[in-house]
Design an enzyme around this catalytic site. Structure first.
Site, PDB file in Angstrom:
ATOM      1  N   HIS A  30       0.840  -1.192   0.000  1.00 37.12           N
ATOM      2  CA  HIS A  30       0.000   0.000   0.000  1.00 37.12           C
ATOM      3  C   HIS A  30       0.877   1.244   0.000  1.00 37.12           C
ATOM      4  CE1 HIS A  30      -3.411  -2.413   1.840  1.00 37.12           C
ATOM      5  NE2 HIS A  30      -2.378  -3.092   2.312  1.00 37.12           N
ATOM      6  N   TYR A  31       0.323   2.382  -0.397  1.00 36.66           N
ATOM      7  CA  TYR A  31       0.934   3.647  -0.020  1.00 36.66           C
ATOM      8  C   TYR A  31       0.036   4.326   1.004  1.00 36.66           C
ATOM      9  CZ  TYR A  31      -1.958   6.031  -3.681  1.00 36.66           C
ATOM     10  OH  TYR A  31      -2.961   6.511  -4.480  1.00 36.66           O
ATOM     11  N   THR A  32       0.633   5.165   1.839  1.00 34.54           N
ATOM     12  CA  THR A  32      -0.111   5.768   2.944  1.00 34.54           C
ATOM     13  C   THR A  32      -1.002   6.914   2.501  1.00 34.54           C
ATOM     14  OG1 THR A  32       1.714   7.282   3.424  1.00 34.54           O
ATOM     15  CG2 THR A  32       1.696   5.162   4.600  1.00 34.54           C
ATOM     16  N   GLU A  80       2.537  -0.926   4.617  1.00 32.66           N
ATOM     17  CA  GLU A  80       2.262   0.454   4.214  1.00 32.66           C
ATOM     18  C   GLU A  80       3.580   1.156   3.889  1.00 32.66           C
ATOM     19  OE1 GLU A  80      -0.447   2.263   3.788  1.00 32.66           O
ATOM     20  OE2 GLU A  80      -2.072   1.047   4.669  1.00 32.66           O
ATOM     21  N   ASP A 133      -3.552   2.089  -4.885  1.00 31.87           N
ATOM     22  CA  ASP A 133      -2.197   2.003  -4.326  1.00 31.87           C
ATOM     23  C   ASP A 133      -1.603   0.606  -4.530  1.00 31.87           C
ATOM     24  OD1 ASP A 133      -4.339   1.463  -2.414  1.00 31.87           O
ATOM     25  OD2 ASP A 133      -2.801   1.179  -0.896  1.00 31.87           O
ATOM     26  N   HIS A 155      -2.456  -3.257  -3.456  1.00 34.74           N
ATOM     27  CA  HIS A 155      -3.834  -3.097  -2.998  1.00 34.74           C
ATOM     28  C   HIS A 155      -4.778  -2.995  -4.192  1.00 34.74           C
ATOM     29  CE1 HIS A 155      -6.476  -0.967   0.287  1.00 34.74           C
ATOM     30  NE2 HIS A 155      -6.883  -2.184   0.015  1.00 34.74           N
TER      31      HIS A 155
END
Length: 238
Positions: A43-45, A108, A156, A146
């Site tokens: 994921h990215y935050t 993340e 993401d 994701h």
């Protein structure tokens, strides 16, 4: 949802080669149906800083978490034990299987989604992934984004994530390099995506956007033969 501080099983950090900073989140539960991790979801935050993301992932008000967070400077935080079910994936499907939270480890990455991922972050990720893969016998085909398991709902780790960098180290499934099939219709494309793992419900437009997001983020317009190529298992030299 359990109250913060009541879950003793995640009270002590596990040991990894990277010696991550233990920062426990109250947002987790047991894996359902005795499932063990067979996937790693990246994921990215989409937040302003790693600290902001860490606060959010450990706040019981938001009911979201991940097993690990990697900062742009390469700092690694461990928030949920790998044996437990973190709340990072949400609704979706991969290879015909749902409840991805019970089947996966969530990581993340400190990135807003609109800029390249830093080298220190990628270096930490490249050290973390093999350790998790070894512990749980997860193959490179089990490393997904994701967006891969939730097409249309999530994008993401996004178009700036360097999947090729992971592929070169067998830390993600290698994309195909063969010629496209004779049939390049939308129905044939859907069959190729499903064989590659993309079984979540999505219309043709969303499915194409999801594949391009990972393999051809610069591409625009209608379906082309080039969109098939990364989905076809790569050929090997004799």
């Amino acid at each position: 949802m359990h109250a913060a501080g009541t879950q003793a099983r995640s009270a002590v950090p596990s040991q990894t080669e990277l010696s991550p900073i233990w920062h426990p989140s109250p947002n987790f539960g047991p894996r359902r149906d005795s499932l063990k991790p067979s996937l790693i979801v990246l994921h990215y935050t989409a937040m302003s800083s790693a600290q902001a993301a860490l606060t959010r992932l450990c706040d019981p008000q938001y009911e979201v978490s991940a097993h690990y967070l990697i900062g742009a400077d390469g700092t690694l935080w461990h928030m949920v034990q790998e044996t437990d079910r973190a709340w990072h994936a949400g609704a979706g499907e991969w290879m015909g299987q749902s409840d991805i939270n019970s089947r996966s480890i969530g990581i993340e990455l400190d990135n807003r989604g609109d800029h390249p991922f830093s080298d220190p972050l990628m270096t930490s990720l490249e050290a973390l992934l093999p350790a998790i893969m070894t512990r749980w016998n997860i193959p490179e085909t089990g490393i997904i984004g994701h967006s891969d398991m939730a097409p249309g709902r999530k994008i993401d780790p996004g178009p700036r994530f360097d999947w090729l960098r992971l592929e070169r180290q067998a830390l993600a499934a290698s994309r195909g390099n063969s010629a496209p099939p004779q049939d390049t219709s939308p129905a044939s494309f859907r069959a190729c995506t499903q064989a590659a793992g993309y079984t979540a419900d999505a219309n043709d437009k969303t499915l194409l956007s999801t594949i391009r997001l990972r393999y051809r983020p610069w591409a625009t317009g209608p379906l082309t033969a080039e969109d098939f190529i990364p989905l076809i298992p790569p050929t090997t030299s004799a």
